[in-house]
Enzyme design. Structure first.
Site, mmCIF file in Angstrom:
data_model
loop_
_atom_site.group_PDB
_atom_site.id
_atom_site.type_symbol
_atom_site.label_atom_id
_atom_site.label_comp_id
_atom_site.label_asym_id
_atom_site.label_seq_id
_atom_site.Cartn_x
_atom_site.Cartn_y
_atom_site.Cartn_z
ATOM 1 N N LEU A 30 0.818 -1.214 0.000
ATOM 2 C CA LEU A 30 0.000 0.000 0.000
ATOM 3 C C LEU A 30 0.851 1.264 0.000
ATOM 4 O O LEU A 30 0.330 2.367 -0.146
ATOM 5 C CB LEU A 30 -0.932 0.012 1.216
ATOM 6 C CG LEU A 30 -1.959 -1.123 1.297
ATOM 7 C CD1 LEU A 30 -2.716 -1.063 2.616
ATOM 8 C CD2 LEU A 30 -2.923 -1.044 0.119
ATOM 9 N N ALA A 32 4.999 3.140 1.322
ATOM 10 C CA ALA A 32 6.076 3.142 2.316
ATOM 11 C C ALA A 32 6.440 4.570 2.676
ATOM 12 O O ALA A 32 6.301 5.491 1.872
ATOM 13 C CB ALA A 32 7.305 2.408 1.783
ATOM 14 N N MET A 35 9.970 5.221 7.709
ATOM 15 C CA MET A 35 10.223 4.248 8.760
ATOM 16 C C MET A 35 9.615 2.883 8.484
ATOM 17 O O MET A 35 10.158 1.861 8.895
ATOM 18 C CB MET A 35 9.663 4.807 10.068
ATOM 19 C CG MET A 35 10.224 4.196 11.310
ATOM 20 S SD MET A 35 9.878 5.191 12.774
ATOM 21 C CE MET A 35 8.127 5.502 12.643
ATOM 22 N N VAL A 38 3.677 -0.330 4.357
ATOM 23 C CA VAL A 38 2.332 -0.762 4.724
ATOM 24 C C VAL A 38 1.794 -1.702 3.655
ATOM 25 O O VAL A 38 1.963 -1.454 2.450
ATOM 26 C CB VAL A 38 1.391 0.450 4.894
ATOM 27 C CG1 VAL A 38 0.004 -0.013 5.345
ATOM 28 C CG2 VAL A 38 1.968 1.431 5.906
ATOM 29 N N LYS A 53 1.765 -2.723 9.051
ATOM 30 C CA LYS A 53 2.885 -1.792 8.898
ATOM 31 C C LYS A 53 4.129 -2.476 9.425
ATOM 32 O O LYS A 53 4.178 -2.891 10.598
ATOM 33 C CB LYS A 53 2.628 -0.498 9.650
ATOM 34 C CG LYS A 53 3.716 0.550 9.415
ATOM 35 C CD LYS A 53 3.315 1.911 9.960
ATOM 36 C CE LYS A 53 4.347 2.962 9.595
ATOM 37 N NZ LYS A 53 3.947 4.315 10.075
ATOM 38 N N ASP A 144 2.519 15.318 12.793
ATOM 39 C CA ASP A 144 2.722 15.193 11.341
ATOM 40 C C ASP A 144 1.375 15.213 10.613
ATOM 41 O O ASP A 144 1.061 14.325 9.825
ATOM 42 C CB ASP A 144 3.498 13.915 11.012
ATOM 43 C CG ASP A 144 4.119 13.946 9.611
ATOM 44 O OD1 ASP A 144 4.276 15.057 9.045
ATOM 45 O OD2 ASP A 144 4.423 12.875 9.069
#
Length: 201
Positions: A30, A32, A35, A38, A53, A144
């Protein structure tokens, strides 16, 4: 944690579509981030579709600590407009977060497709603000906020996701003072200056 021959933490093993990991069949990538990557996955026994994740290979001890913190932050939260976490799998080889699967794409995807109506935008902002307030009440600062981190569920409900840079109240600092964390186009002035962010930011 487990150490490699040079004394550094062992790198996370990569996860790939088509393999089975911790009782889940990995079906598709899905995306990235810095870190983690997914994946859409299906629980082998129940058939439940989730998002897995996985910590990226080559992650250092600070990234591992942040990844663990993300799971801890999300596990504190339960709100219709915050992406749910089903579990944390703290494997030394491949640490995983098992997350609610949001099939409706991101707010960034929707904005690229064209403008949204003022009424729809107002509804989304109100919903996400209620989720953010619930996170703050639980002592979690997201740090974020951006369109890529807003996902939509099957029913079209917006959900705040990706707590990889979150700060959990009462925890030890994982970053140096004046270290800048966040996405430049979306961060608050306090974050841009490397100051301690509060819920006001």
């Amino acid at each position: 944690g487990l150490r490699g021959p040079a004394g550094s933490p062992r790198a996370a093993r990569s996860v790939k579509p088509g393999e089975r990991v911790a009782g889940y069949q990995v079906e598709a990538s899905l995306g990235a981030g810095t870190m983690g990557a997914v994946f859409r996955a299906r629980h082998v026994e129940t058939g439940q579709i989730v998002a897995l994740k996985a910590l990226l290979p080559g992650a250092d001890s600070q990234h591992r600590a942040r990844f663990a913190r993300e799971g801890q932050a999300m596990a504190r939260l339960s709100h219709p407009h915050l992406l749910g976490v089903h579990g944390v799998i703290p494997s030394e080889a491949t640490p995983l977060l098992v997350l609610e699967f949001a099939s409706g794409g991101s707010l960034a995807d929707r904005l690229r497709a064209g403008p949204v109506s003022p009424g729809e935008a107002l509804e989304w902002v109100g919903a996400l603000a209620s989720g953010l307030a619930a996170a703050h009440a639980a002592g979690v600062l997201h740090r974020d906020l951006k369109p890529e981190n807003v996902l939509f569920g099957d029913e079209g409900r917006p959900k705040l996701a990706d707590f990889g840079l979150a700060k959990v109240g009462g925890e030890a600092r994982l970053t140096a003072t004046h270290e800048v964390l966040g996405t430049p186009l979306y961060m608050s002035p306090e974050q841009a200056r490397g100051e301690v962010a509060t819920s006001a930011a």
